[in-house]
Motif scaffolding. Structure first.
Motif, PDB file in Angstrom:
ATOM      1  N   MET A  70      16.075 -46.244   4.547  1.00 52.74           N
ATOM      2  CA  MET A  70      14.938 -45.418   4.126  1.00 52.74           C
ATOM      3  C   MET A  70      14.442 -44.505   5.255  1.00 52.74           C
ATOM      4  N   LEU A  75      19.308 -38.374   4.391  1.00 54.22           N
ATOM      5  CA  LEU A  75      19.341 -38.880   3.016  1.00 54.22           C
ATOM      6  C   LEU A  75      19.722 -37.796   2.014  1.00 54.22           C
ATOM      7  N   GLN A  76      19.403 -36.539   2.346  1.00 53.18           N
ATOM      8  CA  GLN A  76      19.704 -35.447   1.420  1.00 53.18           C
ATOM      9  C   GLN A  76      21.111 -34.907   1.614  1.00 53.18           C
ATOM     10  N   LEU A  80      24.387 -40.987  -2.179  1.00 59.01           N
ATOM     11  CA  LEU A  80      23.318 -41.989  -2.199  1.00 59.01           C
ATOM     12  C   LEU A  80      23.698 -43.203  -1.357  1.00 59.01           C
TER      13      LEU A  80
ATOM     14  N   LYS B  36       4.486 -48.449   3.309  1.00 60.17           N
ATOM     15  CA  LYS B  36       5.048 -47.127   3.088  1.00 60.17           C
ATOM     16  C   LYS B  36       6.431 -46.972   3.715  1.00 60.17           C
ATOM     17  N   LEU B  37       7.320 -46.281   2.982  1.00 59.80           N
ATOM     18  CA  LEU B  37       8.647 -45.947   3.482  1.00 59.80           C
ATOM     19  C   LEU B  37       8.775 -44.426   3.522  1.00 59.80           C
ATOM     20  N   PRO B  38       9.513 -43.893   4.469  1.00 60.07           N
ATOM     21  CA  PRO B  38       9.536 -42.430   4.636  1.00 60.07           C
ATOM     22  C   PRO B  38      10.591 -41.696   3.811  1.00 60.07           C
ATOM     23  N   ALA B  39      11.288 -42.387   2.906  1.00 60.26           N
ATOM     24  CA  ALA B  39      12.493 -41.805   2.296  1.00 60.26           C
ATOM     25  C   ALA B  39      12.266 -40.475   1.577  1.00 60.26           C
ATOM     26  N   LYS B  43       8.954 -34.322  -0.124  1.00 62.53           N
ATOM     27  CA  LYS B  43       9.303 -34.043  -1.527  1.00 62.53           C
ATOM     28  C   LYS B  43       8.020 -33.990  -2.358  1.00 62.53           C
ATOM     29  N   TYR B 307      14.038 -43.102  -5.668  1.00 59.34           N
ATOM     30  CA  TYR B 307      14.925 -43.001  -4.514  1.00 59.34           C
ATOM     31  C   TYR B 307      16.325 -42.580  -4.951  1.00 59.34           C
ATOM     32  N   SER B 308      16.814 -43.180  -6.027  1.00 55.22           N
ATOM     33  CA  SER B 308      18.196 -42.934  -6.456  1.00 55.22           C
ATOM     34  C   SER B 308      18.402 -41.524  -6.989  1.00 55.22           C
ATOM     35  N   LEU B 310      16.400 -38.848  -6.327  1.00 53.77           N
ATOM     36  CA  LEU B 310      15.908 -37.788  -5.437  1.00 53.77           C
ATOM     37  C   LEU B 310      16.594 -37.728  -4.077  1.00 53.77           C
ATOM     38  N   THR B 311      17.423 -38.705  -3.754  1.00 57.79           N
ATOM     39  CA  THR B 311      18.168 -38.609  -2.501  1.00 57.79           C
ATOM     40  C   THR B 311      19.655 -38.591  -2.803  1.00 57.79           C
TER      41      THR B 311
END
Lengths: 178, 317
Positions: A70, A75-76, A80, B36-39, B43, B307-308, B310-311
């Motif tokens: 995370m 990540l982008q 995935l 909180k996680l920053p992933a 966005k 997460y799945s 959007l990344t």
């Protein structure tokens, strides 16, 4: 594609034992130590280092896993990534945390790990142990404990195999055939 | 992994299990002091709610904020929609403002699908409930809740193989039931639906379920979980049953039926509950009731879905 074995099983074992000795030496024993492996092979290595410390010092140091997915900065840009479990069994406040990973390369995984660690608490000291340092750093990060320095070109692949996950202990370097 | 989440029918078994496993990782972070996680930092996600919702909207908002996304809440009430703006114009406006993802609830079945198909906006779309079609995140959180309860710490990478689930109530209007039937089937569970004949949709024979009108007969057989559906009075434009009392007597999880259930049968309800109508308070508040687990797990499952979609670059090879 040609592949060259650079560490055999005995080399891997010796490197892990030496890292365990170095950790104990610089920490002056095992007090306050916490080993956190970065999934997947970092966790296996951390477990091996903990076992080596136990056989040297007789103490079972706290052992955990720290997933950094995370916190990655790509990540982008990658397919995935599925996260792995984080399991930190003790409070890391005031601890000496040793992060463990298999290969140190760009340093971006370690950067993500430092961020992940910050969200869990504030250790007194954070150290880094890796089995292989292959160079090509993109960030000002270095390892405190290194199993083997392996100068490589960025076109090569360094593969770490460990018996728990891959059936055999070895490090090999793959390069495209000219 | 998946570009959008419109329907649980689109999920393969591997994808569904991966989503449940990622949810478990999210649950682990939810237990920390700093949740909180920053992933998803940087966005912007819009929650586009054309229909009333409390728990789903708040659950999505919590999930988005836990992943560090910026959140815009839009409800049709009090917006330009009330002034007559078309669906398309609203979407194009959001596109120009630069949103990165859309979570949509709409009273019309198919609205999220339309949004994902058309070129009005090219961002991931998550269906938060569309008409009587699907509510995929609800089904995922139900599956997660069942899996976590059944397998505990060893749940990772498992499906729901062999689990016997009974879904009771308004199948005709229930998007929760549709999403659950497909997902439970994909994960290896066997599903029985029970409802008055008037509240069963046509074409049910093509679904992977067995059907009954008799709740007592079904509950006399062994089962692992009972999922009670809310009677959706707001979607009922005809008399589907004589009155609330009749419904409750025939298809409600009454005190008397609850006492007949084996104590290890898991009880689920997607909420909001009509206590004393489709479910008695004794059943809703019982130790085997997972209603509150469902709410808590909803946040983790929605984090995993966000997460799945959007990344990651395009579909995994």
């Amino acid at each position: 594609m040609t592949s060259n074995i650079v560490m055999q099983s005995a080399d891997v074992t010796r490197a892990i034992t030496r890292i365990a000795h170095e950790i104990l030496e610089s920490n002056r024993g095992s007090s306050n130590l916490v080993l956190l492996g970065i999934p997947t092979r970092g966790v296996t290595l951390a477990r091996r280092i903990a076992a080596a410390i136990a056989s040297i010092d007789g103490v079972h140091v706290p052992l955990g896993s720290l997933d950094v997915t995370m916190y990655r900065d790509d990540l982008q840009k990658q397919p995935l990534r599925e996260p792995a479990p984080t399991n930190v069994p003790v409070d890391i406040e005031h601890a000496t945390v040793v992060l463990v990973d298999d290969v140190l390369y760009s340093g971006r995984t370690v950067r993500a790990a430092l961020d992940a660690l910050t969200d869990l608490g504030r250790p007194d000291v954070v150290r880094l142990a890796v089995l292989v340092d292959r160079g090509h750093r993109e960030l000002p990060i270095r390892a405190d404990y290194v199993g083997k320095n392996l100068p490589s070109s960025s076109g090569e692949r360094v593969n770490v195999s460990l018996s728990e996950t891959d059936g055999v202990d070895s490090v090999d370097i793959e390069r495209e055939a000219p | 992994m998946i570009p959008h989440l419109i329907s649980t029918r689109d999920l393969s078994r591997e994808q569904a299990i991966a989503l449940l496993d990622i949810s478990a990782d999210m649950a682990e972070s939810g237990a920390r002091e700093n949740k909180k996680l920053p992933a998803l930092r940087g966005k912007t996600i819009v929650n586009l709610f054309y229909e009333d919702s409390t728990r789903t909207r708040i659950s999505f908002e919590v999930a988005e904020k836990r992943l560090s996304a910026d959140v815009i809440n839009f409800s049709a009430k009090g917006s330009s929609v009330a002034k007559g703006e078309s669906f398309k114009d609203t979407i194009v406006t959001l596109r120009e403002m630069g949103v990165d993802g859309v979570v949509i609830r709409h009273p019309s079945s198919g609205a999220p699908h339309l949004l994902a198909e058309r070129d009005w906006i090219d961002v991931p779309v998550i269906n938060a409930g569309d008409g009587t079609h699907e509510h995929p995140t609800q089904a995922l959180l139900d599956a997660y809740t069942l899996r976590a309860k059944r397998w505990g710490d060893s749940a990772r990478s498992k499906g729901l193989d062999g689990l016997r689930v009974v879904i009771v109530g308004d199948i005709l209007h229930s998007r929760v039931a549709r999403s659950n039937i497909w997902l439970l089937h994909t994960l290896g569970a066997t599903v029985t639906v029970v409802a008055p004949p008037t509240l069963l949709p046509p074409g049910l024979s093509e679904w992977p379920v067995s059907v009954s009108y008799d709740l007592d007969a079904v509950l006399a057989q062994p089962c692992d979980a009972v999922m009670m559906l809310r009677v959706q009075s707001e979607r009922m434009r005809a008399a589907y049953f004589p009155n609330a009392h009749e419904y409750s007597a025939g298809w409600g999880l009454t005190l008397e039926r609850f006492h007949r259930l084996s104590p290890d049968v898991m009880i689920l309800h997607p909420g909001p509950m009509n206590r004393g109508f489709e479910i008695s308070s004794a059943a809703a508040d019982a130790t085997q009731s997972l209603v509150l687990d469902q709410v808590a797990n909803g946040v983790f499952v929605r984090m995993a879905v966000l997460y799945s979609v959007l990344t990651g670059t395009e579909v995994m090879s």
